[in-house]
Design a protein around this motif. Structure first.
Motif: not given
Lengths: 196, 325
Positions: B234-237, B243-244, B249-252, B275-279
């Motif tokens: 909601e803050r990703m304006n 991309t997610e 890939r880099r931070y999950g 799930r699937g993005m951060e963890i």
């Protein structure tokens, strides 16, 4: 907290009314009384009220074990959050509540404390017990009863009845916490924290 | 401890350890048949939520009810706030009702501070999250979870987190959780490393008491705890990362990455987890992930804060026992 100097001064002024051998003897007598009244202490659970009540409960449990040859469950019951004077002081750090594994339902709970004074601590303890379970009966053992009750509460086992005036203070010291066993009777000079 | 809890940075080490120790005792109440204490009987606490947060609100509500406080829930939606009433008017209404404490969640950073210091209200103010600024009870429950897992339950009493290495990964820029955690963990003696894409690192981070890295893999092997932060869609304006998938890939955190962490290290997440993005689900459901424990611990920590702020005639400042037998 009292400064070290204050503490030393207090101890110099105060008169010991029970010394280590007296305390040991008194606890032995209470242990025998518990066995006699509970007819063998089969279902006895000892709950000490922190801080010094817990050490007394542990010592009593050891003596009961000697007498009955059975392990006696012992725990501690912090009554801080059940006190009726909470709103008169800043909140205190909580002490440990530790109920023996089998709980207290249907058991004979013996509350153990060092000094019985107004009775408000014991009232709070009865409330706290209510939230933890339903004992068969609750009894009270104290090392010193100094009188001045504010509630209709009395002890079942008393180490020493010590009639005092309200100007006097009773201070129990136990080896586990204070390095030596003694009960001191002093005179209140000013209102000082930590005195009973 | 002060009358209000606005920021984790206001807490001294002793205050923080006192809260953690008190929470440890409060946690034991949850094991009892009757999970209730009479401590705040007769006190009224208002949960004043200008921003939706079911999780935080029910956590506070559970804590308040376990301490027997009277609870009033106030959500901005459908209230006079949506008709244009100001914070001041709301505060004065609450004051007129005689509330003892206000738990406030607000979208604007600094709203709880304003409420506590403006003289509109006499009640204790507890910040339950303000904008991107602070969320002190979240930081406290995180520290509590770390101490329980890394130091031990009973062994942890009286202890801080000295020498523990904590890594916070993700959207640092928008995260009040990160800010509060850095403040509190530093106070408790831990070494904190922030890991994030450069675009999600706030300006001025150099002045924070922590390290900053852009490379998650190099920090994993020396972390006692890795805390993932939610990527706040909601803050990703703006385009903070391509991309997610790339973020993931880099931070999950996935199973391979978790394997690089020391055996005792834990994975934390303030929730809600994406799930699937951060963890990955594998990590989220593993024994090492404390997300569910953090929710349980949240109630204990909030009970501790409410007790220490409201339990007496003034907030806890001393351990001295003044009692009458």
């Amino acid at each position: 907290m009292d400064s070290e100097q204050d503490k030393q001064q207090y101890e110099a002024d105060a008169r010991p009314v029970l010394e280590a051998p007296d305390i040991a003897r008194v606890l032995t007598r209470i242990a025998h009384e518990i066995v006699e009244r509970a007819k063998g202490a089969d279902d006895v659970v000892l709950l000490g009220i922190p801080t010094r009540g817990v050490f007394l409960a542990q010592r009593l449990a050891a003596k009961l074990e000697e007498i009955t040859d059975r392990k006696i469950p012992v725990g501690s019951l912090d009554i801080t959050m059940y006190r009726d004077d909470l709103r008169m002081h800043p909140p205190r750090a909580l002490a440990r509540t530790d109920i023996p594994g089998d709980g207290i339902d249907g058991r004979l709970v013996v509350l153990v404390d060092d000094v019985l004074f107004s009775g408000r601590t014991i009232r709070a303890a009865l409330d706290a017990l209510n939230d933890i379970g339903r004992p068969r009966a609750v009894q009270l053992a104290v090392l010193v009863d100094r009188g001045h009750r504010e509630l209709p509460i009395r002890a079942d086992y008393v180490g020493k009845n010590l009639p005092t005036s309200l100007r006097e203070t009773v201070k129990v010291q136990l080896a586990e916490e204070d390095g030596r066993d003694t009960v001191l009777l002093g005179v209140k000079r000013t209102a000082r924290p930590g005195e009973q | 401890m002060q009358r209000h809890l606005i920021s984790a940075a206001d807490l001294t080490r002793d205050d923080a350890v006192l809260i953690l120790d008190t929470a440890e005792e409060m946690a034991r109440v949850a094991d009892r048949p009757i999970k209730k204490l009479p401590t705040l009987r007769g006190r009224t606490v208002v949960n004043l939520f200008f921003e939706d947060s079911t999780r935080t609100r029910i956590s506070f509500e559970a804590a308040e009810k376990r301490l027997s406080a009277d609870v009033i829930n106030f959500t901005a939606k459908g209230s006079s706030v949506s008709k244009g009433e100001s914070l001041k008017d709301t505060a004065q209404t609450l004051e007129a009702m005689g509330v003892d404490a206000v738990v406030i969640r607000h979208g604007a950073s600094g709203a709880p501070y304003r409420l506590a210091t403006s003289g509109w209200i006499d009640a204790a103010v507890i910040n339950a999250g303000d904008g991107t600024h602070q969320h002190p009870t979240q930081a406290l429950l995180d520290a509590f979870t770390m101490r329980r897992r890394l130091v031990g339950r009973d062994a942890g009493l009286g202890q801080d987190l000295a020498g523990r290495r904590i890594t916070l990964v993700g959207d640092i820029l928008h995260s009040r959780v990160a800010r509060s955690n850095v403040d509190l963990l530093h106070t408790l003696g831990a070494e904190v490393t922030l890991v994030a894409p450069p675009t999600l690192v706030p300006v001025g981070v150099e002045s924070w008491p922590c390290e900053v890295s852009y490379d998650l893999d190099s920090t994993l092997s020396k972390s006692d705890a890795v805390m993932l932060l939610r990527v706040q869609r909601e803050r990703m304006n703006a385009a903070f990362f391509p991309t997610e998938r790339e973020y993931s890939r880099r931070y999950g955190l996935d199973g391979d990455r978790m394997a690089k962490m020391p055996e005792h290290a834990i994975v934390m997440h303030p929730g809600p987890m994406v799930r699937g993005m951060e963890i990955t689900a594998e990590v989220a459901d593993s024994e090492r992930c404390t997300a569910i424990e953090q929710v349980t611990n949240g109630v204990s920590i909030r009970m501790a804060v409410l007790y220490l702020l409201l339990g007496g005639n003034e907030p806890a400042v001393t351990h001295t026992r003044t009692e009458e037998k």
